[in-house]
Design an enzyme around this catalytic site. Structure first.
Site, PDB file in Angstrom:
ATOM      1  CE  LYS A 104      30.150  63.243  34.704  1.00 21.73           C
ATOM      2  NZ  LYS A 104      30.035  64.244  33.757  1.00 21.73           N
ATOM      3  CE  LYS A 115      34.258  62.478  42.937  1.00 19.83           C
ATOM      4  NZ  LYS A 115      33.140  62.290  42.132  1.00 19.83           N
TER       5      LYS A 115
END
Length: 305
Positions: free
Chosen positions: A174, A243
């Site tokens: 991911k 992030k």
């Protein structure tokens, strides 16, 4: 092996993604309860017909599906208040759909399984629209047998399920995916700006790119839907992408990879001269390249100074 019992599900985290997944699972016939530390999020889902409960008042369920901002919140749900490691019934399945730190996920998976529970990390792509329609893409890390036993639940959420390895692997892939997404936003914006400066209409440029090898999900979906339209309402924020890029960069450093394009992409997304707040839509990263007079001065302006 028999399928894991997945008749009752708790969705923990009722933001843009968790809300959509909870409602999708309920429509698919599962008994779903939702929870969130924010009372407003719980009230919104209750108004949409979902059973909700405060975090300290949850009924036991077969599955706990986590949709949280970071690994820190995942760890808190597992270990504090007290957490699921204490409260969940033996054999229950915990699915972390957050985009979490892979190394921390591996450690959490060990603690989950040591407590007699099942674990899958299953970060998703497709945004809020995919969550609401059950058309997500899902990258799964964990035991293949666990995935196969949980497949009826996962297929209610995802159009494509890809098992990529052991616990933590879903989060690794991911992060790799989001790095490419972040890079493609930058490179596609510069390619469109190049064509525009030469007098080519941006929409025509994209049509050409999408007929060739330079195409990507960014050129095929994000640019027409959110960038050229000026909507910038994808449901995914600058802060979340920043992030994820920091996590990808951290993982690369931990594995001793040489500094490369990833470092440059991270720097570009954190460039303070762009003037983009964490709360803004992540597709806005394209604006400075499409509109070069915004923020940083152009080279000609610097010469004039």
């Amino acid at each position: 092996m028999e399928p894991i019992v997945t008749k009752t599900i708790t969705v923990i985290g009722l933001g843009n993604m968790g809300r959509g997944m909870a409602l999708t699972l309920q429509r698919a016939g599962f008994r779903v309860q939702g929870t969130d530390v924010a009372a407003q999020a719980r009230e919104r889902l209750a108004a949409e017909g979902l059973s909700v409960a405060a975090p300290d008042a949850l009924a036991p369920t077969d599955v706990y599906l986590l949709s949280l901002p970071t690994s820190a919140q995942v760890q808190e749900v597992l270990e504090k208040r007290p957490g699921l490691l204490t409260l969940a019934t033996a054999g229950s399945l915990i699915i972390d759909t957050s985009t979490s730190d892979p190394s921390e996920s591996r450690q959490m998976a060990k603690r989950v399984m040591a407590a007699g529970l099942e674990w899958l990390d299953a970060p998703v792509s497709g945004g809020p629209s995919g969550a609401h329609s059950g058309q997500l893409g899902m990258l799964v890390g964990g035991e293949l047998a666990t995935l196969e036993r949980a497949r009826p639940l996962l297929e209610a959420l995802a159009a494509k399920i890809t098992h990529v390895g052991a616990a933590g692997s879903g989060h690794v892939v991911k992060l790799a995916n989001n790095y490419l997404c972040a890079a493609h936003l930058l490179t596609t914006a510069e390619a469109v700006a190049l064509a525009s400066r030469a007098g080519v209409d941006p929409a025509a440029c994209l049509e050409g790119l999408n007929s060739g090898s330079g195409r990507s999900a960014i050129s095929e979906v994000n640019f027409p839907r959110w960038v050229l339209s000026g909507r910038f309402d994808s449901g995914f924020s600058m802060g979340l992408m920043r992030k994820d890029l920091r996590l990808a960069h951290q993982a690369a450093q931990e594995m001793g990879m040489a500094e490369g394009l990833l470092s440059a992409v991270v720097d570009a997304w954190h460039d303070p001269t762009a003037g983009l707040e964490d709360s803004e839509d992540f597709n806005r990263i394209t604006q400075q390249r499409l509109e070069p007079n915004r923020g940083r001065a152009t080279k000609s302006q610097e010469v004039e100074r």
